[in-house]
Write an enzyme that holds these catalytic residues in place. Structure first.
Site, short mmCIF file in Angstrom:
data_model
loop_
_atom_site.label_atom_id
_atom_site.label_comp_id
_atom_site.label_asym_id
_atom_site.label_seq_id
_atom_site.Cartn_x
_atom_site.Cartn_y
_atom_site.Cartn_z
N GLY A 273 0.76 -1.24 0.00
CA GLY A 273 0.00 0.00 0.00
C GLY A 273 0.78 1.28 0.00
O GLY A 273 0.19 2.36 -0.15
N GLU A 312 3.94 -6.71 2.24
CA GLU A 312 3.76 -7.27 0.89
C GLU A 312 3.48 -6.15 -0.13
O GLU A 312 2.42 -6.10 -0.73
CB GLU A 312 2.66 -8.33 0.87
CG GLU A 312 1.41 -7.97 1.62
CD GLU A 312 0.36 -9.07 1.65
OE1 GLU A 312 0.67 -10.24 1.41
OE2 GLU A 312 -0.80 -8.72 1.93
N ARG A 315 3.32 -1.89 -5.74
CA ARG A 315 3.62 -0.64 -6.46
C ARG A 315 4.97 -0.03 -6.10
O ARG A 315 5.73 0.36 -6.97
CB ARG A 315 2.52 0.37 -6.14
CG ARG A 315 2.58 1.63 -6.98
CD ARG A 315 1.66 2.72 -6.42
NE ARG A 315 0.38 2.24 -5.98
CZ ARG A 315 -0.70 2.13 -6.73
NH1 ARG A 315 -0.66 2.48 -7.99
NH2 ARG A 315 -1.84 1.66 -6.24
N ARG A 357 -4.93 3.05 -15.88
CA ARG A 357 -5.10 3.78 -14.62
C ARG A 357 -5.71 5.19 -14.78
O ARG A 357 -6.54 5.58 -13.98
CB ARG A 357 -3.78 3.84 -13.85
CG ARG A 357 -3.19 2.45 -13.58
CD ARG A 357 -2.04 2.44 -12.58
NE ARG A 357 -2.51 2.75 -11.26
CZ ARG A 357 -2.38 3.92 -10.67
NH1 ARG A 357 -1.77 4.89 -11.30
NH2 ARG A 357 -2.85 4.11 -9.48
N TYR A 361 -8.99 5.26 -12.56
CA TYR A 361 -8.89 5.94 -11.25
C TYR A 361 -8.68 7.45 -11.39
O TYR A 361 -8.39 8.12 -10.39
CB TYR A 361 -7.70 5.40 -10.44
CG TYR A 361 -7.59 3.91 -10.38
CD1 TYR A 361 -8.53 3.14 -9.69
CD2 TYR A 361 -6.52 3.25 -10.98
CE1 TYR A 361 -8.42 1.76 -9.64
CE2 TYR A 361 -6.40 1.87 -10.93
CZ TYR A 361 -7.36 1.14 -10.26
OH TYR A 361 -7.24 -0.22 -10.20
N CYS A 388 -11.00 3.16 -29.47
CA CYS A 388 -12.27 3.84 -29.72
C CYS A 388 -13.06 4.08 -28.44
O CYS A 388 -14.09 3.44 -28.20
CB CYS A 388 -13.10 3.02 -30.70
SG CYS A 388 -12.37 3.05 -32.31
N GLU A 389 -12.56 4.93 -27.60
CA GLU A 389 -13.21 5.31 -26.34
C GLU A 389 -12.76 6.72 -26.03
O GLU A 389 -11.56 7.00 -26.12
CB GLU A 389 -12.74 4.43 -25.17
CG GLU A 389 -13.09 2.99 -25.23
CD GLU A 389 -14.46 2.67 -24.65
OE1 GLU A 389 -15.01 3.49 -23.90
OE2 GLU A 389 -14.97 1.58 -24.96
N1 LLP Z 1 -1.54 -6.85 -0.25
C1 LLP Z 1 -2.84 -6.95 -0.54
C2 LLP Z 1 -3.70 -7.80 0.26
C3 LLP Z 1 -3.37 -6.22 -1.63
O1 LLP Z 1 -4.67 -6.32 -1.91
C4 LLP Z 1 -2.51 -5.39 -2.39
C5 LLP Z 1 -3.03 -4.61 -3.52
C6 LLP Z 1 -1.15 -5.32 -2.05
C7 LLP Z 1 -0.70 -6.07 -0.97
C8 LLP Z 1 -0.16 -4.47 -2.80
O2 LLP Z 1 -0.47 -3.13 -2.71
P1 LLP Z 1 0.53 -2.01 -3.30
O3 LLP Z 1 1.79 -2.01 -2.49
O4 LLP Z 1 0.79 -2.33 -4.71
O5 LLP Z 1 -0.23 -0.74 -3.16
N2 LLP Z 1 -4.95 -1.51 -9.54
C9 LLP Z 1 -4.75 -0.48 -8.52
C10 LLP Z 1 -4.10 -1.05 -7.26
C11 LLP Z 1 -4.88 -2.17 -6.65
C12 LLP Z 1 -4.17 -2.76 -5.44
C13 LLP Z 1 -4.86 -3.99 -4.99
N3 LLP Z 1 -4.25 -4.61 -3.86
C14 LLP Z 1 -3.92 0.66 -9.12
O6 LLP Z 1 -3.58 0.61 -10.29
O7 LLP Z 1 -3.64 1.62 -8.43
#
Ligand code: LLP
Length: 460
Positions: A273, A312, A315, A357, A361, A388-389
């Protein structure tokens, strides 16, 4: 602020959106790990023709630097600090291998296929975590058979996992995913632990879930081992306060798990996150996200005795975070320039199929030139793709050179995470080529571009 057009007037001509290892302009040309992107572009064209663009480019040194930020931050915990990479951010097999070799201990997955991919990348099955709100039976069987750590996301999930383990005569290693009802102060689609989010169990349901796996349907204790607790409050989270709040809730849950039959439970998984500097979350771009060091610093004093901290991130390893480096960009070529009404459009060969994205978002990914133009006249333009969007835009209101014309190259920044892995074949567009650059004269194509035959191969 959601849906607001973000003005990046000071970006297109500013060269690098953020300083960091891996990327630099040398004599006006963008280089990745010392390699000129113009040279790389020529080389990809020679080998792959028109399929050589658009291209996802990953910097090996930035990837290694990002892993080091986390491993250094976790260092005070010794073996009790564990870094697990969330595959969903970028599931390229060679990127996974590189992350593992750079020091990532574990892999976090959300599907059976991600489990298989993590194993293919060399992660030991016992170093894989499988999260999911709706696990399929085959996925649970696969996880239990190989000793993967599963999260228990609900009472029905707990019942499924306990039942499958009993039928297989094996033990399922589990952690309970809690929904602590914390506001992560992020885009609504990226918040996963609000009171009415679909993920995890509420604190008051913890006892019931533990009871389900303790007694199973037939009263036996042996088939589920609860090793700890899991919380992930969302993605693109900037403030460390949220992580401190999560740690307090997790510590309380761990105590309860220990008291209710699993005295050796020790895992506190605080998810991923961590936000990135250019998060693409409207209204938050001015906020400086915490670094991995600050993140761990906020958690450490609150960790219960004898617990293991598991993080975990996705990004912040493959895009960029706080003081971390850009790992990936998307290189794209200009197809043409047009104006409609008061808008100037730069039509490029990449689209929402490669970078969803902005459309999904309202995310903002800066766009800059590969070669800084000699002509110093700038104009505000929308960088759009051929799909085409009307939602097919990579960046709006970018300040870019008026001299741009067909054949010039641009880069879209911070596309290492949630771009290739969220790509689609809409409009029958093939998945883009992917490249890891390691040195001034060394790059590896780590995913070939799809062709028409690939696209139609599943039709019967
Ligand atoms: N752990 C769990 C349980 C998760 O659901 C996620 C991401 C992560 C770790 C990793 O999170 P990160 O460090 O990447 O923020 N598609 C969206 C992001 C969706 C994230 C879903 N879960 C975007 O493009 O911003």
């Amino acid at each position: 602020m959601e849906g607001q057009e973000v003005s990046s007037k000071d970006e297109g001509h500013k060269m690098l959106p953020v300083d960091g290892p891996g990327w630099s302009y040398v004599n006006g040309v963008l280089h990745c790990d010392g390699m000129s992107l113009e040279d790389l572009r020529m080389s990809l064209k020679k080998d792959y023709g028109l399929q050589g663009s658009p291209a996802h480019i990953y910097s090996y040194s930035a990837l290694v630097a990002n892993v080091k930020k986390y491993t250094d931050a976790l260092c005070p915990l010794g073996e009790r600090g564990v870094l697990s990479y969330s595959l969903k951010a970028n599931n390229n097999l060679r990127v996974l291998e590189a992350l593992r070799q750079a020091g990532v201990n574990m892999a976090t997955t959300v599907s059976g296929n991600e489990i298989l991919m993590a194993m293919k990348a060399g992660f030991a099955a016992t170093n894989i975590i499988y999260n999911g709100t709706g696990k399929r039976r085959w996925e649970v069987e696969l996880a239990i058979k190989h000793g993967v750590l599963l999260n228990l996301d609900s009472e029905f999930d707990a019942r499924l996992i306990a039942g499958v383990a009993r039928e297989m005569g094996l033990r399922a290693r589990c952690i309970v995913r809690l929904n602590p009802a914390l506001n992560a102060d992020t885009h609504p689609y990226l918040a996963t632990a609000l009171a009415d989010s679909k993920f995890g169990v509420e604190f008051h349901q913890l006892e019931r879930v533990l009871q389900v796996v303790r007694t199973g349907e037939s009263g036996d204790v042996e088939h589920v081992i609860v090793e700890g607790v899991h919380i992930h409050v969302g993605s693109a989270v900037s403030r460390t306060q949220v992580f401190s709040d999560m740690t307090r809730v997790a510590a309380r849950a761990l105590r309860e798990i220990r008291e209710r039959g699993w005295p050796r439970a020790s895992t506190i998984n605080l998810g991923g996150g961590l936000n990135i500097r250019l998060s693409g979350v409207p209204g938050k771009n001015d906020e400086r996200p915490a670094t991995p060091e600050q993140l761990v610093g906020a958690i450490l004093p609150l960790l219960p005795e004898g617990s293991t901290l598991l993080l975990e991130p996705g990004r912040s390893l493959v895009a960029t975070a706080g003081s971390c480096a850009f790992t990936g960009v998307l290189m794209t070529e200009v197809l043409g320039v047009k104006t409609n009404g008061k808008r100037r459009f730069l039509v490029v060969d990449a689209a929402m199929t490669e970078v969803i994205r902005p459309a999904l978002y309202g995310a903002h990914h800066p766009v800059t030139h590969v070669t800084i133009p000699a002509c110093q006249e700038w104009a505000v333009m929308d960088v759009v793709g051929p799909v085409c969007e009307s939602g097919d835009f990579l960046a709006r209101r970018c300040m870019l050179s008026l001299s741009l014309s067909s054949g010039a190259a641009l880069v879209v920044w911070a596309t290492g995470a949630y771009c290739s892995s969220m790509a689609s074949n809409y409009n029958l567009r093939p998945h883009a080529i992917e490249v890891i650059v390691k040195a001034p004269d060394l790059y590896t194509v780590v995913r070939r571009p799809e062709n028409f035959e690939d696209l139609i191969s599943c039709y019967l």
